[in-house]
Design a protein around this motif. Sequence first.
Motif, short mmCIF file in Angstrom:
data_model
loop_
_atom_site.label_atom_id
_atom_site.label_comp_id
_atom_site.label_asym_id
_atom_site.label_seq_id
_atom_site.Cartn_x
_atom_site.Cartn_y
_atom_site.Cartn_z
N PRO A 71 0.83 -1.21 0.00
CA PRO A 71 0.00 0.00 0.00
C PRO A 71 0.86 1.26 0.00
O PRO A 71 2.09 1.19 0.10
N ILE A 72 0.20 2.41 -0.10
CA ILE A 72 0.88 3.69 -0.03
C ILE A 72 0.25 4.52 1.08
O ILE A 72 -0.89 4.27 1.49
N CYS A 73 1.00 5.50 1.58
CA CYS A 73 0.51 6.39 2.63
C CYS A 73 0.24 7.77 2.02
O CYS A 73 1.17 8.44 1.54
N GLU A 74 -1.01 8.15 2.03
CA GLU A 74 -1.44 9.41 1.43
C GLU A 74 -1.66 10.45 2.53
O GLU A 74 -2.14 10.13 3.61
N LYS A 75 -1.34 11.69 2.23
CA LYS A 75 -1.51 12.76 3.21
C LYS A 75 -2.99 13.01 3.46
O LYS A 75 -3.80 13.05 2.53
N ILE A 76 -3.34 13.18 4.74
CA ILE A 76 -4.73 13.45 5.11
C ILE A 76 -5.10 14.89 4.76
O ILE A 76 -4.39 15.82 5.14
N LYS A 77 -6.21 15.04 4.06
CA LYS A 77 -6.72 16.36 3.70
C LYS A 77 -8.23 16.35 3.82
O LYS A 77 -8.87 15.30 3.70
N CYS A 78 -8.79 17.52 4.07
CA CYS A 78 -10.24 17.67 4.17
C CYS A 78 -10.72 18.70 3.16
O CYS A 78 -10.05 19.71 2.92
N SER A 79 -11.88 18.42 2.59
CA SER A 79 -12.52 19.42 1.74
C SER A 79 -13.26 20.42 2.62
O SER A 79 -13.26 20.32 3.85
N ARG A 80 -13.89 21.40 2.00
CA ARG A 80 -14.55 22.47 2.74
C ARG A 80 -15.60 21.90 3.71
O ARG A 80 -16.35 20.99 3.35
N PRO A 81 -15.69 22.43 4.93
CA PRO A 81 -16.73 21.99 5.87
C PRO A 81 -18.10 22.51 5.42
O PRO A 81 -18.21 23.30 4.48
N THR A 82 -19.14 22.09 6.13
CA THR A 82 -20.50 22.42 5.77
C THR A 82 -20.81 23.90 6.00
O THR A 82 -20.46 24.46 7.04
N GLU A 83 -21.45 24.50 5.01
CA GLU A 83 -21.94 25.87 5.17
C GLU A 83 -23.18 25.84 6.07
O GLU A 83 -23.97 24.89 6.04
N ILE A 84 -23.36 26.88 6.91
CA ILE A 84 -24.52 26.92 7.81
C ILE A 84 -25.33 28.20 7.57
O ILE A 84 -24.80 29.22 7.11
#
Length: 357
Positions: free
Chosen positions: A162-175
Amino acid sequence: MAASYTSLVAPSGRPESPLLAWCFFGILLTALVLLLPIFSDACDSPRFQTMKLQGAAKPSYRSGETVKYECRPGYKPIFPPLPTFTVCRDDNTWAQLMEACTRKLCPNLGDPVNGQVIYVNESFAFGTQAHFVCNEGFYIIGEKILHCEISENTVAWNDNPPICEKIKCSRPTEIENGRYTNSHKDIFEYNEAVTYICDPSSGPDEYSLVGESRLVCVGSDTWSSDAPQCKVVKCIYPIVDHGTMVSGFRAKYYYKAEVVFECDKGFSLRGKSRIVCGADSTWEPELPTCVKGSQPSSCPPTTPVSSSTGHPSLPDDLHSEDLDVGLIAVIVLTVVAAITVSAACLYKCFMRRQEEN
């Protein structure tokens, strides 16, 4: 033959039962069967963990016969080579032969970028496992555990590493009625945080932020909690009959506002003295009440105590003499029952001995 017959005759001169004779015959037959291998004139088929016979195995081998071995699948010859054949000797035993093969090795995988591999038993030989883990801030893509298995005429890992990919997040929820910091970004790094705030209200009541105001990127497209809400949360003005508010005075009570009550003299509190304005615009817990009268004692009733002895006294209709008589009766009945059971057992044993004689 006469001696054998005599051994099957009881001292009284009458033959024993046929069952005893058959038992004697069965014991003799079993002993002969167990002794057969000792008197056999052949070697059995030897077995090894890392080697197998070349060709088909025979049930037994005569003195002087030779057998040759080869490595089992997943194994290779030891270097320097050891003998792989043995001979059935005149005493019907095989000439000493050692294991001449060892496990084949799978390729060394090496640590993945931003991760590491851990080999079970610190080996990458046939039959072992390789466990992959990623460094903090990275997640694994592929199989976490690989197995060194047989592949055609050799051994290989059952899958690609396997490979190790960097953790990233997309935009959080708009309120609605609110926003979060750094809203201009599309991608957020591992451990990066955003903070939500509510917009100013255009009405008479302000917005309250219900939920976690700070969210952290903790996994691939995974935030630490759900997005909060910005809404009007307003509880009614709290009034308790025969009670007084001792803290929390204000004109309006919004989300998480606290008040504390105490009852007037001559009244006792039922419920909690401290209440909080909850997210659904109700007091949590519910408003307490003040009941006329003092707080009842929570202590359990005590056992009556004799003034003369200082010990708990018995009810009027139950005396110590009655308890003593009852206890003696129980002991007597128990002893009688035990004697009866013992006598019955002794009688059965005696009658069985009489029938056997």
